[in-house]
Design an enzyme around this catalytic site. Structure first.
Site, short mmCIF file in Angstrom:
data_model
loop_
_atom_site.label_atom_id
_atom_site.label_comp_id
_atom_site.label_asym_id
_atom_site.label_seq_id
_atom_site.Cartn_x
_atom_site.Cartn_y
_atom_site.Cartn_z
N ASP A 16 0.86 -1.17 0.00
CA ASP A 16 0.00 0.00 0.00
C ASP A 16 0.90 1.22 0.00
O ASP A 16 1.65 1.47 0.95
CB ASP A 16 -0.93 0.03 1.21
CG ASP A 16 -2.01 1.11 1.03
OD1 ASP A 16 -1.99 1.79 -0.02
OD2 ASP A 16 -2.87 1.26 1.91
C1 BGC Z 1 -4.69 3.65 0.43
C2 BGC Z 1 -5.18 2.52 -0.44
C3 BGC Z 1 -5.23 2.94 -1.87
C4 BGC Z 1 -3.86 3.45 -2.28
C5 BGC Z 1 -3.78 3.86 -3.73
C6 BGC Z 1 -3.43 4.30 -0.10
O1 BGC Z 1 -3.13 5.45 0.60
O2 BGC Z 1 -4.46 3.16 1.74
O3 BGC Z 1 -6.43 2.08 0.00
O4 BGC Z 1 -5.65 1.88 -2.68
O5 BGC Z 1 -3.54 4.57 -1.48
O6 BGC Z 1 -4.47 5.01 -4.00
#
Ligand code: BGC
Length: 733
Positions: A282
Site C-alpha cells: 500500500d
Molecule cells: C490507500 C489505499 C489505496 C492506495 C492507492 C493508499 O493510501 O491506503 O487504500 O488503494 O492509497 O491510492
C-alpha cells in the site's frame, strides 16, 4: 513496433507448447523471463502514480521516462481511454520487450457512476446488488483503459473513530465475506481477459481495520486466534472468489509490518489459502518500515519486503532504486525476484494484455458505457436499499404536496453525496441534491441553518422561520464527506458543529420532523434519536443519492437496509459489536455491582447490528427444527414463518445467529451464520429455512484446528441481532 509485439506474442504462443514453466505459468511469461535483464525484471515490480491524482504523501516526477526505459511496468491514477493508450503505446512500442503496462485505480464504490459508500452498500445485505454495482464500475472503468481496481476493501472494523470504517462492510466476518466475494465476482466476471472486467485487489491485508485508538496507520495487535476468526475471513473469501491481487496493509501485526510479514504473505496467503496472484504494497509501505523501526533504511526495507513475499512496490521506489543491487549482492535471490515478476506477468497474461495491450482502452465503449441511464438507475435503486431507517414514529413517509422545510448545509450539497474515494465521479454528474430531489416531489422552502462544522449560529433564525411555516420538516445532518475515509479519524463521534443544537430548536416546534443522516461511520445519536421523529441513515449515497433519499422519504420506495455495524450510545461503549463473548460475569441482575456493566450507560447499543425498519411490519413465528440433534454427516433445518403484518409490500432480511454454549475456547453469544432477503406483499406469509451442518458450527478450536465440537447450541432467527426467536439443538461428532 506494435505489430511486432503481436507477431512476437504469436510466436511465443507457438513455442509455448514445448516450453514448460513453473506450474500454471503462461509460457509467454516464461519466455520473457528468460530474455529479461535484471533492470527489466525489477521494472515489472514497480508501480508509480501518474500526476493525474495523488492518493498518498508522495509523487514521483518523470514516470513517463521510467516507462520508456522499461523501469516502471505498472501505473496507477491514470485513466481515460486516450491517456492510457498514450502511456501504453510508450510501453509497447518504445521499450525493448514491449511488455504492456498494468493500469490500476481506486474504483471503490463506482468509477463514474458512483454508488453508495461501501459501508452503505453492505447495509443492503444483497450480494446480487453488490455484484451488479461492481460490474457497472468494471464496465465503466475498463472502458477508460483501467485493468485493476484497489477493491474490495475487506477490513472488518468495530472502531467508529477510524475514518476508513466507511470503506468496508462493517463489523461482521460472515457478512463481510459475502460482500467481499460478491464484489470480487462483480469486478472480475467470468473471465479476466474480457475487456469489460477488472482485476480485483483484496485490501488491506491484514487487520488494518483494528488500529489502536481508531487512529489511521496505528499499531494493530491481537491474538492469532482472533485474527483468524474475526479479521481474516473476508480476505480469504475474496481469494476463494478468485481475486488475483492483494494489497499489504500499512499496519504492523504482532510487531511485524504487514509489508514484511512472511506469516501473512507466505504462510497464510499462499501456503494455506493457495493464492496464485501477486501482492502489492500500500503506497509507500516499504519505506514506512524505516519509521516503524523495522528496517534500517529504504534499501533494507526493500530487501525485507521482497523476501517476505511482496511482488510489487507501489510508489516507495525502494525496488526501483535498490532491487538490482540487492540481487547482485545476494541479499535477495534472483529466483525470488523472478517469482515476483512471474506473478505480475501472469496476471497481465490473464488480463489478455499479451494478446492485445490496447483492448481495454476504448473511446467508443467509454462513451457508450459511462453514466448510462441503466447505470444510474441501478445506482438509484441500490442507494435506496442501502439506507437504514433507524427510527420512525409515524413521521415517514412524508406527505407529497405538503409544505416542507428542508434544512441543513448537506441538503444542498451534491458533492457530499459522492463520499470519499469517489473514483472518477464528478459533482457535475450528480443530477440532484437531496433538496432538489425533494422539490421535484413537493413544494419546499430551504434554509441552510448552519454548516456541518463550526459554531456559526447566524442561520438559526431563518431555519426556524422556514420550519414554522412548514407542515413537515426534513433536516439533513451529518459529516462533511472529507471527514471520512483515509486519514480522516475522529476522537468524537457526535454530529459535528452546531447541527444538533439547531435540531433541538427545530424539534421544539413539535412538527413532523425527519433527520436524514449523511455520514461515514456509526455516530453517537443518543440525543438525536430522542428529538427527531424519524431518523434515516443515508450514508453517502452516490450520484443518484438525492433521488434515492427522496424516493424513501415520500414512500415511493420502502426502506429495507439493515445495519452492518453497531451504533453505540456513546464513544465510551466502543468497541461494541454483536459478536461479543458472554464473560464470566455477564450483566443480568439490574442492581448488581460486580457484573460486566457500566454505571452510567446501559450495555446495549443504541442501534444493534442488523437493525433497520420498514414502512411495513413483519412478524416471526417460533422456530421449528427438523430435529433437535444431528451428527457429523447430517444437518438440521431451522424454519420460521415470516408474515408481512403491515399495509404495504416490503423486504425483510431474515438473520440466523448461532451460539455454541460450551467450547474448548469461548464462543460469541451470537454469531451470524446466514441471512435471506424476502419480499412480501401486505398480509403475505412465507417460510424461511436455514440448513445447519458441521460447517456452520466450525471454529478455531483450542489446538487451532478448524472444525465443530460436540455439545449444545442455541440458534436465533430474527430481523435484527437484538430481536430474535430462539431454539436449542445439540451436535454429536
Ligand atoms: C490507500 C489505499 C489505496 C492506495 C492507492 C493508499 O493510501 O491506503 O487504500 O488503494 O492509497 O491510492
Amino acid at each position: 513496433m506494435k505489430r511486432f509485439l503481436y507477431i512476437f506474442c504469436a510466436g511465443v504462443v507457438a513455442l509455448c507448447a514445448c516450453s514448460r514453466g513453473p506450474e500454471g505459468s503462461d509460457p509467454r511469461v516464461e519466455k520473457l523471463l528468460r530474455k529479461m535483464t535484471l533492470e527489466e525484471k525489477v521494472g515489472q515490480t514497480v508501480l508509480f502514480t501518474s500526476d493525474w491524482s495523488v492518493t498518498g504523501p508522495s509523487m514521483r516526477e518523470g514516470y513517463i521516462d521510467d516507462i520508456r526505459q522499461g523501469r516502471c511496468g505498472n501505473i496507477f491514477n491514470a485513466y481515460t481511454a486516450e491517456y492510457t493508450r498514450k502511456l501504453q503505446e510508450i510501453a509497447v512500442n518504445e521499450t525493448r520487450l514491449g511488455i504492456p503496462l498494468l493500469f490500476g485505480y481506486d474504483v471503490i464504490h463506482g468509477f463514474r457512476t458512483i454508488f453508495p459508500i461501501n459501508l452503505g452498500m453492505a447495509c443492503t445485505w444483497d450480494p446480487e446488488a453488490l455484484e451488479r454495482s461492481a460490474q457497472v464500475a468494471a464496465h465503466e472503468a475498463a472502458a477508460a483503459g483501467l485493468h485493476w481496481t484497489y477493491s474490495p476493501m475487506c477490513d472488518i472494523c468495530v472502531e467508529p473513530r477510524w475514518g476508513r470504517v466507511s470503506e468496508g462492510a462493517g463489523e461482521d466476518p460472515f457478512l463481510g465475506s459475502v460482500v467481499a466475494a460478491a464484489l470480487t465476482r462483480g469486478y472480475q466476471g467470468e473471465d479476466l481477459a474480457d475487456e469489460r472486467t477488472l482485476l480485483a485487489c483484496i485490501k488491506h491485508y491484514a487487520a488494518y481495520g483494528a488500529p489502536q485508538a481508531g487512529r489511521d496507520y496505528n499499531t494493530v495487535d491481537m491474538s492469532e486466534r482472533w485474527l483468524r476468526e474475526f479479521y481474516l475471513p473476508p480476505y480469504k473469501a475474496a481469494v476463494d472468489a478468485g481475486a488475483l491481487s492483494v494489497m499489504a496493509s500499512f499496519n504492523e501485526l504482532d510487531g511485524v509490518p504487514a509489508t514484511a510479514n512472511k506469516h501473512l504473505m507466505q504462510e497464510i496467503l499462499r501456503d494455506e489459502w493457495g493464492f496464485k496472484g501477486f501482492v502489492v504494497t500500500d503506497y509507500t509501505g516499504i519505506n514506512e518500515m524505516v519509521c516503524h523501526g523495522f528496517a534500517a533504511d529504504e534499501k533494507d526495507a526493500g530487501r525485507l519486503a521482497m523476501n517476505a513475499g511482496i511482488d510489487m512496490d507501489m510508489q516507495s521506489a525502494s525496488f526501483f532504486n535498490y532491487m538490482v543491487d540487492l540481487v547482485r549482492s545476494g541479499a535477495v535471490k534472483e529466483s525470488t525476484l523472478d517469482e515476483a515478476v512471474r506473478r505480475v506477468l501472469n496476471v497481465k497474461a490473464a488480463l489478455g494484455l499479451f494478446d492485445d495491450p490496447f483492448k481495454y482502452c476504448s473511446p467508443e465503449r467509454e462513451a457508450a458505457e459511462t453514466l448510462t441511464e441503466a447505470n444510474k438507475q441501478e445506482a438509484r435503486l441500490t442507494a435506496a436499499r442501502s439506507c437504514v431507517l433507524l427510527k420512525n414514529e409515524g413521521v415517514l413517509p412524508l406527505r407529497k404536496g405538503a409544505r416542507t422545510a428542508v434544512i441543513g448545509a448537506l441538503a444542498d450539497s451534491k458533492d457530499d453525496l459522492l463520499g470519499s474515494w469517489r473514483g472518477a465521479g464528478e459533482v457535475q454528474s450528480v443530477p440532484a441534491s437531496i433538496l432538489e430531489a425533494i422539490r421535484e416531489v413537493t413544494p419546499a422552502v430551504y434554509a441552510e441553518g448552519c454548516k456541518e462544522m463550526g459554531d456559526d449560529r447566524s442561520g438559526f433564525g431563518s431555519a426556524l422561520a422556514a420550519a414554522r411555516g412548514a407542515e413537515q420538516i426534513v433536516m439533513v445532518l451529518g459529516e462533511d464527506c472529507q471527514w471520512t475515509g483515509e486519514a480522516a479519524c475522529r476522537s468524537d463521534i457526535h454530529i459535528p458543529g452546531v447541527q444538533s443544537e439547531l435540531l433541538e430548536k427545530i424539534a421544539a416546534l413539535g412538527k413532523p420532523l425527519v433527520v436524514v443522516l449523511l455520514n461515514g461511520r456509526p455516530l453517537d445519536l443518543s440525543a438525536e434519536s430522542v428529538t427527531a421523529g424519524a431518523l434515516l441513515e443515508a450514508w453517502y449515497p452516490g450520484t443518484m443519492g438525492g433521488y434515492a433519499v427522496a424516493d424513501l422519504l415520500f414512500g415511493d420506495v420502502n426502506p429495507s437496509g439493515k445495519l452492518c455495524i453497531t451504533f453505540p450510545r456513546n464513544l465510551g461503549q466502543v468497541p461494541i459489536y454483536h459478536y461479543a463473548k458472554n464473560t464470566g460475569r455477564p450483566y443480568v441482575h439490574p442492581e448488581a455491582k460486580y457484573e460486566s456493566r457500566y454505571l452510567d450507560v446501559p450495555n446495549e447499543p443504541l442501534y444493534a447490528f442488523g437493525h433497520g425498519l420498514s414502512y411495513t411490519t413483519f412478524s416471526y413465528s417460533d422456530i421449528t427444527l427438523s430435529a433437535d440433534s444431528f451428527s457429523a454427516d447430517g444437518s438440521i433445518e431451522a424454519t420460521v414463518t415470516l408474515t408481512n403484518t403491515g399495509q404495504r409490500e416490503g423486504e425483510e432480511t431474515v438473520q440466523l445467529y448461532i451460539r455454541d454454549l460450551v467450547g474448548s475456547v469461548t464462543r460469541p453469544v451470537k454469531q451470524l451464520k446466514g441471512f435471506r432477503k424476502v419480499n412480501l406483499g401486505p398480509g403475505e406469509s412465507t417460510e424461511v429455512s436455514f440448513s445447519i451442518d458441521k460447517e456452520t458450527l466450525s471454529f478455531y478450536r483450542a489446538d487451532m484446528s478448524f472444525g465443530p465440537e460436540s455439545g449444545d447450541f442455541k440458534l436465533f432467527i430474527g430481523g435484527s441481532s437484538d430481536k430474535v426467536k430462539e431454539a436449542s439443538f445439540s451436535y454429536e461428532e
